[in-house]
Design a protein around this motif. Structure first.
Motif, PDB file in Angstrom:
ATOM      1  N   GLU A   1     -20.207  -0.140  59.062  1.00 40.93           N
ATOM      2  CA  GLU A   1     -19.824   0.825  59.347  1.00 40.93           C
ATOM      3  C   GLU A   1     -19.495   1.228  61.209  1.00 40.93           C
ATOM      4  O   GLU A   1     -19.018   2.166  61.260  1.00 40.93           O
ATOM      5  CB  GLU A   1     -21.462   2.323  58.990  1.00 40.93           C
ATOM      6  CG  GLU A   1     -21.795   2.059  57.930  1.00 40.93           C
ATOM      7  CD  GLU A   1     -23.131   2.874  57.414  1.00 40.93           C
ATOM      8  OE1 GLU A   1     -23.782   3.277  58.598  1.00 40.93           O
ATOM      9  OE2 GLU A   1     -23.347   2.783  56.279  1.00 40.93           O
ATOM     10  N   HIS A   2     -20.144   0.523  61.646  1.00 45.27           N
ATOM     11  CA  HIS A   2     -19.105   0.672  62.637  1.00 45.27           C
ATOM     12  C   HIS A   2     -18.441  -0.679  63.145  1.00 45.27           C
ATOM     13  O   HIS A   2     -17.928  -1.066  64.046  1.00 45.27           O
ATOM     14  CB  HIS A   2     -20.249  -0.053  63.636  1.00 45.27           C
ATOM     15  CG  HIS A   2     -21.612   0.874  63.502  1.00 45.27           C
ATOM     16  ND1 HIS A   2     -23.013   1.221  62.963  1.00 45.27           N
ATOM     17  CD2 HIS A   2     -22.014   1.400  65.156  1.00 45.27           C
ATOM     18  CE1 HIS A   2     -23.560   1.863  63.052  1.00 45.27           C
ATOM     19  NE2 HIS A   2     -22.970   2.701  64.112  1.00 45.27           N
TER      20      HIS A   2
ATOM     21  N   GLY B   1     -32.010  -4.249  61.112  1.00 40.50           N
ATOM     22  CA  GLY B   1     -30.772  -3.274  61.044  1.00 40.50           C
ATOM     23  C   GLY B   1     -30.238  -3.002  62.563  1.00 40.50           C
ATOM     24  O   GLY B   1     -30.738  -3.457  63.358  1.00 40.50           O
ATOM     25  N   VAL B   2     -29.111  -2.319  62.042  1.00 36.45           N
ATOM     26  CA  VAL B   2     -28.910  -2.345  63.815  1.00 36.45           C
ATOM     27  C   VAL B   2     -29.645  -1.190  64.248  1.00 36.45           C
ATOM     28  O   VAL B   2     -30.024   0.364  64.038  1.00 36.45           O
ATOM     29  CB  VAL B   2     -27.215  -1.598  62.701  1.00 36.45           C
ATOM     30  CG1 VAL B   2     -26.376  -0.832  64.397  1.00 36.45           C
ATOM     31  CG2 VAL B   2     -25.856  -2.407  62.549  1.00 36.45           C
TER      32      VAL B   2
ATOM     33  N   THR C   1     -28.088  -1.799  69.943  1.00 35.26           N
ATOM     34  CA  THR C   1     -27.168  -2.913  69.192  1.00 35.26           C
ATOM     35  C   THR C   1     -25.848  -1.910  69.047  1.00 35.26           C
ATOM     36  O   THR C   1     -24.442  -2.931  69.333  1.00 35.26           O
ATOM     37  CB  THR C   1     -27.693  -2.338  67.215  1.00 35.26           C
ATOM     38  OG1 THR C   1     -29.038  -3.151  67.391  1.00 35.26           O
ATOM     39  CG2 THR C   1     -26.586  -3.849  66.650  1.00 35.26           C
ATOM     40  N   ILE C   2     -25.810  -0.781  68.643  1.00 35.60           N
ATOM     41  CA  ILE C   2     -24.422  -0.133  69.127  1.00 35.60           C
ATOM     42  C   ILE C   2     -24.267  -0.525  70.742  1.00 35.60           C
ATOM     43  O   ILE C   2     -22.901  -0.283  70.519  1.00 35.60           O
ATOM     44  CB  ILE C   2     -24.643   1.264  68.953  1.00 35.60           C
ATOM     45  CG1 ILE C   2     -25.486   1.172  66.950  1.00 35.60           C
ATOM     46  CG2 ILE C   2     -23.060   2.155  68.574  1.00 35.60           C
ATOM     47  CD1 ILE C   2     -25.825   2.609  66.128  1.00 35.60           C
TER      48      ILE C   2
ATOM     49  N   SER D   1     -23.883  -3.635  55.077  1.00 34.87           N
ATOM     50  CA  SER D   1     -23.221  -2.435  54.580  1.00 34.87           C
ATOM     51  C   SER D   1     -23.384  -1.712  56.375  1.00 34.87           C
ATOM     52  O   SER D   1     -22.537  -0.381  56.993  1.00 34.87           O
ATOM     53  CB  SER D   1     -24.306  -2.033  53.831  1.00 34.87           C
ATOM     54  OG  SER D   1     -23.809  -0.624  53.777  1.00 34.87           O
ATOM     55  N   GLN D   2     -24.194  -1.907  57.397  1.00 33.80           N
ATOM     56  CA  GLN D   2     -24.075  -1.077  58.574  1.00 33.80           C
ATOM     57  C   GLN D   2     -23.275  -1.591  59.492  1.00 33.80           C
ATOM     58  O   GLN D   2     -22.648  -0.689  60.539  1.00 33.80           O
ATOM     59  CB  GLN D   2     -25.809  -0.989  58.985  1.00 33.80           C
ATOM     60  CG  GLN D   2     -26.645  -0.479  58.203  1.00 33.80           C
ATOM     61  CD  GLN D   2     -28.491  -0.584  58.828  1.00 33.80           C
ATOM     62  OE1 GLN D   2     -28.345  -2.390  59.128  1.00 33.80           O
ATOM     63  NE2 GLN D   2     -29.106   0.165  59.163  1.00 33.80           N
ATOM     64  N   LEU D   3     -23.310  -2.953  59.474  1.00 32.47           N
ATOM     65  CA  LEU D   3     -22.254  -3.340  60.321  1.00 32.47           C
ATOM     66  C   LEU D   3     -21.200  -3.209  60.069  1.00 32.47           C
ATOM     67  O   LEU D   3     -19.974  -2.278  61.116  1.00 32.47           O
ATOM     68  CB  LEU D   3     -22.105  -4.716  60.654  1.00 32.47           C
ATOM     69  CG  LEU D   3     -23.522  -5.524  61.166  1.00 32.47           C
ATOM     70  CD1 LEU D   3     -23.500  -6.667  60.886  1.00 32.47           C
ATOM     71  CD2 LEU D   3     -23.184  -5.652  62.571  1.00 32.47           C
TER      72      LEU D   3
ATOM     73  N   LYS E   1     -27.838  -4.498  53.493  1.00 29.69           N
ATOM     74  CA  LYS E   1     -28.841  -3.568  54.149  1.00 29.69           C
ATOM     75  C   LYS E   1     -27.579  -3.884  54.920  1.00 29.69           C
ATOM     76  O   LYS E   1     -26.810  -2.750  55.544  1.00 29.69           O
ATOM     77  CB  LYS E   1     -29.102  -3.028  53.935  1.00 29.69           C
ATOM     78  CG  LYS E   1     -29.424  -2.311  54.883  1.00 29.69           C
ATOM     79  CD  LYS E   1     -31.223  -1.964  54.409  1.00 29.69           C
ATOM     80  CE  LYS E   1     -31.049   0.022  55.667  1.00 29.69           C
ATOM     81  NZ  LYS E   1     -32.439   0.267  56.243  1.00 29.69           N
ATOM     82  N   VAL E   2     -27.920  -4.986  56.673  1.00 27.74           N
ATOM     83  CA  VAL E   2     -27.650  -5.037  57.237  1.00 27.74           C
ATOM     84  C   VAL E   2     -26.006  -4.687  57.817  1.00 27.74           C
ATOM     85  O   VAL E   2     -24.691  -4.607  58.381  1.00 27.74           O
ATOM     86  CB  VAL E   2     -27.970  -5.937  58.393  1.00 27.74           C
ATOM     87  CG1 VAL E   2     -27.248  -6.260  60.121  1.00 27.74           C
ATOM     88  CG2 VAL E   2     -29.290  -6.239  57.785  1.00 27.74           C
TER      89      VAL E   2
END
Length: 607
Positions: free
Chosen positions: A230-231, A188-189, A193-194, A226-228, A223-224
């Motif tokens: 969020e950003h 994941g993130v 990555t950020i 979804s994390q992306l 899940k990934v």
């Protein structure tokens, strides 16, 4: 000596903002503020700063005197104002694109968190195996490559994922048209990555997400995604505008789909550059090659760079002696979006510098000389607290325990410029109130006898990143009791220095060199592969020993000796002064002049 006290007078001071150069002297500062050098010296002596009229001043000293006069100032690096004039002299063109110019290949930067598979993905695209050559499987240099898909060329820049290489990643984003953000489907993130995402956004370029390792059992793409989201990277499948391609670099899945999308985005971006005229671009990486001299990896952004061109990159300049493409072949020219190695420069160019072909060799030399002068002025006074009384790494905690402010004197040598920069900046972040770091010397290249002598006189510890000391330097270090610490992975270097500061150094294992052998000839043996015909120059070479393979002082491989022969007989060891044949466990890229260095680990008792 009694110094007359400084007394403010009624002389007028400049109105508005005054531009002052960092590290200027009292002789420079006084007249700029309608005062004499003596006024500056007297005032600073009253503040407890003992200086002379020709000594470079710190930022604090300059600000203190300006505040005393009530003058508003802006400090710039030496040469910053003059740089504008130099760019006019070089006739630098700011606009890199022209609507009427031909289409150029897109420059694609691959970014992401450490160990998320960026380099492996590029391996698939290029059909190479770069990742196995990286220490710990972690990319630590910028690699620039070209590939073709559906008849179109694409230029790829691979950037390191470890947090220490922020500046290198920033350079990649600044030089790119499209960013491929690699995110592992099973991880994941992550922090880098950020950070990579922020660099890409700052560069205002399109971002394509490569969701890698999709073949893993514990992969969780939803899940990934979804994390992306969020950003603010909302996938197209979710109604957003971010292209997300599921890939497996290991299984070669989805790679063609990724390349198709890159071609589509490049077509939409309508990337163009004029291939005519004097070339401009950016230095991605640079290093010192003992046989070839300074080598710079550059990315051409405009015009065509040709052998024989007078080139200037920061304070380095020279006539281009040779151009080497990403496949290691010499070429006569390089057009827009093409990465090449440049030979013929006067010095190791700073990574991140812009380069330009000058109107003449005379102008190139003049501009580089002026830049070099200003940069030397900017560095005067920096790390001036590097004194012979500084503590070595092994003594630093003892000094801290005594309640003293400890200064750790360091000499840092690295294989390439980008690594040198990353190591330096990472070490600077470790400074605390009670521990200051002083860089006595920083340079690209192997550890030499001069480095040992400098370390001995300044009580410095030598940090080598991906480089090794020459044999004579190693012997001198023992005589002078100079500590040399060699590393190949940056986080281990940082952990060690930080642990020393906290008094938490784990048992230390010293790599004791047991023998050196110089490769004189290469033989091919059926069913075995390539064998190095060597002359043992020092110590004893033993079968099964751990070995480092050195080329121009730089570590290019580590492993074991798999076979050792004298004539046609297998032997257990070969002494100094004798010839032998050496086979390495899984390394075949042998060249005459390479050095095979055997070593063993011995624990160093702590006192």
């Amino acid at each position: 000596m009694d110094v007359p006290a400084y007394t403010p007078d009624d002389a007028a001071v400049p109105g508005g903002e005054v531009v002052l150069e960092r590290s200027c002297t009292a002789q420079d500062l006084g007249p700029k503020l309608n005062r004499t050098a003596a006024d500056v010296v007297r005032f600073l002596m009253q503040q407890g700063e003992m200086i002379t009229a020709t000594q470079s001043l710190s930022d604090d000293m300059i600000e203190l005197f300006a505040a005393e006069l009530g003058v508003e100032i802006r400090m710039v690096d030496p040469g910053e104002e003059q740089e504008v004039e130099l760019l006019k002299l070089l006739d630098v063109v700011d606009d890199m694109e022209d609507d009427e110019a031909p289409i150029r290949p897109p420059i694609v930067t691959v970014m992401g968190h450490v160990d998320h598979g960026k380099t492996k993905l590029l391996d698939r695209i290029r059909n190479t195996n770069v990742v196995d050559e990286e220490a710990g499987g972690i990319t630590q240099h910028i690699g620039a490559y070209q590939a073709a898909h559906d008849g179109r060329s694409l230029t790829f820049i691979d950037t390191p994922g470890h947090e220490a290489f922020t500046a290198m990643r920033a350079r990649g984003a600044d030089s790119t048209d499209i960013v491929v953000l690699v995110v592992a489907a099973d991880d994941g993130v992550m922090p880098q990555t950020i950070e990579a995402l922020n660099h890409a956004r700052a560069a205002e370029v399109p971002i394509i997400v490569a969701l890698n390792k999709i073949d893993r059992e514990n992969a969780d793409p939803q899940k990934v995604l979804s994390q992306l989201a969020e950003h603010d990277l909302v996938p197209e499948a979710w109604g957003g505008d971010t292209i997300v391609v599921e890939v497996s670099a290991l299984q070669n899945l989805g790679v063609d789909d990724l390349l198709d999308n890159l071609n589509v985005v490049a077509e939409i971006e309508d990337l163009r550059a004029d291939p005519d005229g004097r070339s401009q671009g950016v230095v991605l990486e640079s290093f010192l090659d003992v046989g070839r001299g300074p080598v710079a990896t550059v990315l051409v952004q405009r015009g065509t760079l040709k052998v024989g061109d007078p080139l200037v990159a920061g304070a380095a300049w020279g006539r281009v002696r040779a151009l080497v493409n990403a496949d290691g072949k010499q070429v006569k020219s390089a057009g827009p979006s093409m990465p090449v190695q440049v030979l013929g420069l006067s010095d190791v160019a700073d990574a991140g510098e812009g380069f330009v072909v000058a109107p003449s060799e005379k102008i190139a030399g003049r501009v580089a000389d002026k830049r070099g002068h200003w940069r030397r002025q900017a560095n005067i006074g920096r790390d001036a607290h590097a004194l012979s009384g500084g503590a070595r790494l092994e003594d630093i905690f003892t000094q801290i325990q005594k309640g003293e402010t400890a200064t750790l004197n360091l000499i840092v040598k690295a294989d390439v410029n980008g690594s040198l920069e990353a190591v330096t900046e990472s070490l600077r972040k470790l400074e605390r109130e009670d521990v200051k770091l002083a860089f006595v010397h920083r340079a690209v290249g192997r550890i030499t006898e001069n480095d040992i002598q400098l370390a001995a006189t300044s009580n410095a510890t030598i940090i080598g990143f991906n480089v090794r000391p020459e044999r004579k330097a190693r012997e001198l270090a023992v005589i002078e009791n100079v500590e040399i610490r060699s590393y190949e992975i940056i986080y281990k270097l940082i952990e060690d220095i930080e642990a020393a500061m906290l008094g938490l150094l784990a048992p230390e294992f010293e790599e004791v060199v047991t023998g050196d052998a110089e490769v004189r000839e290469i033989f091919s043996v059926p069913r075995i592969g390539r064998i190095a015909g060597c002359h043992v120059t020092n110590g004893t070479i033993t079968r099964g020993s751990k070995v480092r393979f050195l080329r121009d002082g730089t570590i290019i491989w580590k492993g074991e000796i798999s076979s050792l022969r004298r004539f046609k007989e297998d032997v257990r060891e070969v002494q100094s002064g004798f010839e032998c044949g050496i086979g390495l466990s899984d390394y075949q890229d042998l060249k005459e002049g390479d050095v095979i260095e055997t070593f063993e680990d011995r624990e160093i008792p702590r006192t």
